[in-house]
Design an enzyme around this catalytic site. Structure first.
Site, PDB file in Angstrom:
ATOM      1  N   VAL A  12      43.037  41.870  45.981  1.00  0.00           N
ATOM      2  CA  VAL A  12      44.613  41.849  46.521  1.00  0.00           C
ATOM      3  C   VAL A  12      45.057  43.510  46.313  1.00  0.00           C
ATOM      4  CG1 VAL A  12      46.990  41.489  45.869  1.00  0.00           C
ATOM      5  CG2 VAL A  12      45.051  39.745  45.782  1.00  0.00           C
ATOM      6  N   CYS A  68      41.455  40.255  31.046  1.00  0.00           N
ATOM      7  CA  CYS A  68      40.635  41.295  32.056  1.00  0.00           C
ATOM      8  C   CYS A  68      39.642  41.907  31.154  1.00  0.00           C
ATOM      9  CB  CYS A  68      41.881  42.242  32.426  1.00  0.00           C
ATOM     10  SG  CYS A  68      42.610  42.982  30.985  1.00  0.00           S
ATOM     11  N   GLU A  89      45.210  48.407  38.064  1.00  0.00           N
ATOM     12  CA  GLU A  89      44.808  47.776  36.678  1.00  0.00           C
ATOM     13  C   GLU A  89      44.193  46.543  37.120  1.00  0.00           C
ATOM     14  OE1 GLU A  89      45.172  49.334  33.778  1.00  0.00           O
ATOM     15  OE2 GLU A  89      46.587  50.959  34.283  1.00  0.00           O
ATOM     16  N   GLY A 121      46.141  43.028  38.826  1.00  0.00           N
ATOM     17  CA  GLY A 121      45.381  41.730  39.098  1.00  0.00           C
ATOM     18  C   GLY A 121      44.027  42.118  39.695  1.00  0.00           C
TER      19      GLY A 121
END
Ligand code: NAD
Length: 467
Positions: free
Chosen positions: A203, A255, A221, A199
């Site tokens: 976070v 991503c 990741e 994410g």
């Protein structure tokens, strides 16, 4: 696009979470997850779940953000399936103790892969099935008990997974917790033996702080701004097609999507024209009408992206429909390197194209920013390729292509610095969820007293000769 039923944010009762983790811990401690037979059977169940319910998963992804069927299968549902099949095929090989040539008279050395224990996998919404179930496959192969936490941002997909995981997987050792911040916070209060988080970086800091309290190792990741450098010798038609594909797949919400392009000034015009041609070939004159183009996941992200559009002038695209969460495939020009769109990860179908005078300028531009998850370079000149790879740092890289670097599971996938830590895919996932225990087995027949105190001068001399 047809309107999907609006589901409330999913959640699991907070009170049930500590008990669920404790149940998994008891199962792990009992040795339930260690036998290869259990691991193989669970991996086979994972394959079966994919095969029996792939349409249900594809439909859920479509309901959540209009993911086209091909993309849903090829880049999401198929990911976990491939990883599970690879793990089944290689289970014996991966788990075999690794012999290490011993030191003379010392004994026999080997490295044993042992499971870590109870692990937590937290995944994001953009490839919500593959990014949850690929780590699961490796975690099972390594013999762990696993808590899965899918993203609340895609409620249809979360619900489909919550329905099927308990049906197919051993509930004593594999469980799924639905929910958002509250549920994840409660989960993070529990002790895990590894946390695998995919994410955003903000976070990730929360996850790492929580992990630190229990000294739990983490794999992160993450994302970032993956640059795409187009050298003056590049085949512009091919480059444009591959860049447009990598950028607009999943509506830019990938991503490793090329975040922005740095093109040699002599090729800027040609590249922008070719990008428009490719987008038109892929999605027609009205991308809104094709089933092959996804939507932005929610109104918050749509609004954020609409704001970023103001940072340049569209060469093509730029059309918006907030109601439908639609943003046309867009190339932006006249973008300032200091604008918001060049500071934050775009994560949408907007591609800024900036011109540079040389490879040196492109390398300096990239190195002035955080280390990205991916770097793309278009050139046929091997010396340029080696030079750019040597002078930049990124999680991975692809020369004359985009996204495809993650397809071969023999290559580790992961970030570096702010784009992540640790890596996975194929054997690398198994290693991520294993502890490598070094074991030396000594014989008892040979045990010369000279090795023990009081130490002789002879021993000291001998040591200095051999060490
Ligand atoms: P998201 O909003 O779904 O969040 C990810 C997970 O974190 C979810 O499960 C969510 O419930 C949890 N979460 C959110 N806030 C939290 C909090 N305060 N405390 C604890 N848990 C919390 O997804 P996202 O972060 O928006 O995902 C997009 C980002 O992920 C992008 O930066 C993208 O580049 C990156 N990404 C990386 C990879 C990779 O493989 N490296 C893959 C996909 C996405």
């Amino acid at each position: 696009m047809s309107a999907a039923e609006i589901l409330p944010e999913p959640h699991t009762d907070l009170e049930s979470i500590p008990a669920a983790v404790a149940r998994l811990r008891a199962a792990f401690d009992s040795g339930r997850t260690r036998p290869l037979a259990w691991r193989k059977q669970q991996l086979e169940q994972l394959v079966k779940m994919h095969e029996d319910h792939k349409q249900e998963f594809i439909d859920a992804l479509h309901a959540d953000f209009g993911k086209p069927t091909f993309e849903a299968y090829a880049s999401d549902v198929g990911q976990g399936l491939t990883e599970a099949k690879t793990a089944i095929k290689n289970l014996q090989k991966w788990t075999r103790p690794e012999r290490v040539g011993g030191l003379p008279l010392m004994g026999r050395g080997r490295v044993i892969r042992e499971p870590l224990g109870v692990v937590l996998v937290i995944s994001p919404w953009n490839y919500p099935i593959g990014l949850l179930l690929s780590p699961l496959a490796g975690a099972i192969a390594a013999g762990n008990a696993v808590v899965l936490k899918p993203s609340e941002v895609v409620p249809h997909t979360s619900a489909a997974l919550a329905r099927r995981i308990p049906e197919y997987m051993d509930p004593e050792a594999i469980t799924l917790v639905e929910g958002g911040v509250e549920e994840t916070t409660t989960l993070l209060e529990q002790r895990f033996d590894h946390i695998f988080y995919t994410g955003n970086g903000r976070v990730a800091q929360v996850v790492m702080e929580a992990a630190a309290r229990h000294l739990t190792p983490v794999t992160l990741e993450l994302g970032g701004k993956s640059p795409c450098i187009v050298h003056e010798d590049a085949d512009i038609e091919v480059a444009a097609r591959r860049i447009a594909w990598g950028k607009f797949i999943n509506c830019g919400q990938t991503c490793i999507a090329p975040d922005y392009v740095l093109v040699h000034e002599s090729k800027e015009e040609a590249l922008v024209e070719a990008l428009e041609k490719s987008a038109r070939e892929f999605y027609g004159d009205d991308p809104k009408a094709t089933p092959d183009y996804a939507r932005i996941v929610n109104h918050r992200h749509h609004e954020r992206l609409s704001g970023l559009l103001q940072d340049g002038v569209p060469a093509f695209g730029g059309e918006l429909d907030p109601e439908d969460k639609y943003i046309a495939p867009t190339v932006l020009r006249q973008v300032s390197p200091d604008s918001a769109i060049m500071r934050e990860e775009i994560f949408g179908p907007i591609l800024p194209v900036l011109s540079v005078k040389s490879i040196d300028e492109a390398v300096a531009f990239v190195n002035d920013r955080d280390k990205p998850l991916a770097l793309y370079l278009f050139t046929d000149d091997e010396s340029v390729e080696e030079d750019v790879l040597e002078r930049t740092s990124s999680g991975g890289a692809c020369v004359n292509g985009t996204l495809m670097q993650i397809m071969d599971a023999r290559m580790p996938f992961g970030g570096v610095g702010p784009s992540g830590m640790g890596a996975y895919h194929g054997r690398h996932t198994f290693e991520t969820f294993s502890h490598r225990k070094a074991v030396l087995t000594r014989g008892t027949r040979f045990d010369p007293k000279i090795m023990y105190p009081p130490y002789s001068e002879r021993l000291a001399k001998l040591m200095q000769r051999f060490m």
